[in-house]
Design an enzyme around this catalytic site. Structure first.
Site, PDB file in Angstrom:
ATOM      1  N   ILE A 185       0.834  -1.206   0.000  1.00 23.59           N
ATOM      2  CA  ILE A 185       0.000   0.000   0.000  1.00 23.59           C
ATOM      3  C   ILE A 185       0.868   1.256   0.000  1.00 23.59           C
ATOM      4  O   ILE A 185       0.511   2.276  -0.600  1.00 23.59           O
ATOM      5  CB  ILE A 185      -0.958  -0.036   1.214  1.00 23.59           C
ATOM      6  CG1 ILE A 185      -2.075  -1.056   0.959  1.00 23.59           C
ATOM      7  CG2 ILE A 185      -1.552   1.342   1.510  1.00 23.59           C
ATOM      8  CD1 ILE A 185      -2.921  -1.366   2.176  1.00 23.59           C
ATOM      9  N   GLU A 226      10.318 -20.830  18.333  1.00 22.80           N
ATOM     10  CA  GLU A 226       9.381 -21.442  19.291  1.00 22.80           C
ATOM     11  C   GLU A 226       8.448 -22.442  18.620  1.00 22.80           C
ATOM     12  O   GLU A 226       7.270 -22.546  18.936  1.00 22.80           O
ATOM     13  CB  GLU A 226       8.620 -20.369  20.071  1.00 22.80           C
ATOM     14  CG  GLU A 226       9.553 -19.555  20.949  1.00 22.80           C
ATOM     15  CD  GLU A 226       8.836 -18.647  21.931  1.00 22.80           C
ATOM     16  OE1 GLU A 226       7.788 -19.059  22.446  1.00 22.80           O
ATOM     17  OE2 GLU A 226       9.345 -17.552  22.169  1.00 22.80           O
TER      18      GLU A 226
END
Length: 382
Positions: A340, A366
């Site tokens: 954008i 993780e």
């Protein structure tokens, strides 16, 4: 999401989140670009994080923490990430270390480490990953061998956040090579213990102020009193900690995504083409709507996992859902924000490209997106 519309959370949770949002906007956000540009460790914020209570937000009052609910913790982590992802990474890595002591340790260990960790006078690191052992614990090569009343730890850990500045490191090591995951134990190792060495901080694509290190353990002597829980229970502790951590990764993702959405919205209102703001163009409006919808869905998944955590229920699968969806969604959201902005989004001046770089690691650490899919599928299949 306006504070009053956040599901499951109480007014106390919202009040804490607003307090952290003011701090993050005033203290963390103004330094985020500099930290990224210079790859400066976000530890410059550590005293302030301790002073405001963020260092111990995951801990109960009995051990010096704030006693915050998991929902307040989620909202606070999102605020920190929206302001500075590097600071969020440092903070949540510290939470992994202190959660390990809280969940796997005894009262003597909690009393020794957690009050200082909550006050921000001690910084923790969590050392599970190895150069050749990421997702499969059976590949772990770090060993902890009995020697009288002590253990001797030898091995190498990799990609360990905070290790260079940490006061203590939670180290996972194999005590019984024949037992697989049930042969892994956890230890609290002071960073200054003889034989502990950290390499230089690894240069990274994003979250450049959340420094990661290789940690070498060369015959490090650890007293038996510094083992967390019984022998062989380290992997179970790690999995409980990572359930918590994955909800916090979801919160970090929604914080980064929120920053991207806000930047895109503001740019659409301000940027003019042909004498009118680009916010008038339906194609861009639809992009913004899709970004907001993905963010809302990711946050709801995260808050649901936090709700179950607060209730003391099992939330492994819900944490995996949240981490998987949010980590994937934030990449799409910040990429759309950059699109954008057009060419301006590719420059460093506006900070959108930093969000793109910061978001990328969330699909990896993780537990990668692929590991989250495995967790979910195994739970579904029983």
């Amino acid at each position: 999401m306006p504070p009053g519309a956040t599901p499951f959370a109480t007014e106390d949770d919202h009040a804490m989140a607003r307090h952290i949002a003011r701090f993050a906007g005033d203290v963390l956000a103004p330094e985020a670009a500099r930290i990224d540009r210079d790859a400066a460790f976000a530890g410059c914020h550590w005293p302030a994080l301790g002073a405001i209570g963020l260092a111990g937000l995951n801990l109960p009052e009995a051990w010096g923490g704030a006693g915050a609910s998991p929902l307040a913790l989620y909202l606070a982590v999102e605020e920190v990430a929206a302001a500075c992802a590097s600071t969020c990474s440092m903070l949540t890595a510290h939470y992994l270390a202190t959660d390990a002591i809280l969940l796997g340790g005894d009262d003597a260990q909690r009393a020794r480490w957690l009050p200082g960790a909550a006050a921000g006078t001690l910084l923790g690191a969590f050392a599970l990953t190895e150069p050749q052992a990421g997702s499969n614990p059976a590949d772990m090569t770090t060993r902890a061998r009995r020697h009288g009343g002590d253990y001797v730890l030898t091995g190498t850990k990799h990609f360990i956040s905070n290790a260079g500045a940490a006061n203590f490191i939670i180290v996972f090591a194999v005590t019984d090579p024949a037992a697989g995951a049930r042969g892994i134990s956890a230890f609290v190792v002071p960073r200054e213990a003889p034989g502990v060495r950290c390499g230089p901080a690894e240069p990274t694509m994003g979250i450049r102020g959340g420094h990661i290190f290789e940690v070498s353990l060369d015959a490090v002597v650890v007293p038996e009193r510094d083992r967390l829980g019984p022998e062989g229970k380290g992997f179970a502790t790690a999995m409980k900690v990572l359930d918590n951590g994955r909800v916090e990764v979801c919160a970090a993702a929604t914080g980064i995504a929120r920053a991207g959405l806000g930047a895109a919205r503001d740019w659409m209102k301000a940027r003019e083409i042909g004498g009118r703001p680009i916010a008038h163009f339906q194609g861009l409006q639809w992009m913004l709507a899709d970004m907001a919808t993905a963010l809302e869905a990711a946050r709801l998944l995260g808050l649901n996992a936090a709700r179950l955590r607060a209730a003391g229920a099992r939330f492994t699968r819900e944490a995996a859902h949240a981490k998987l969806f949010a980590a994937e969604a934030v990449g799409r959201i910040v990429d759309a924000a950059q699109q954008i902005h057009g060419g301006y989004g590719y420059t460093a001046a506006l900070g959108v490209e930093r969000l793109v770089r910061d978001a990328r690691i969330l699909r990896i650490y993780e537990g990668s997106s692929e590991i989250q899919r495995t967790i979910i599928a195994r739970d579904l299949l029983g």
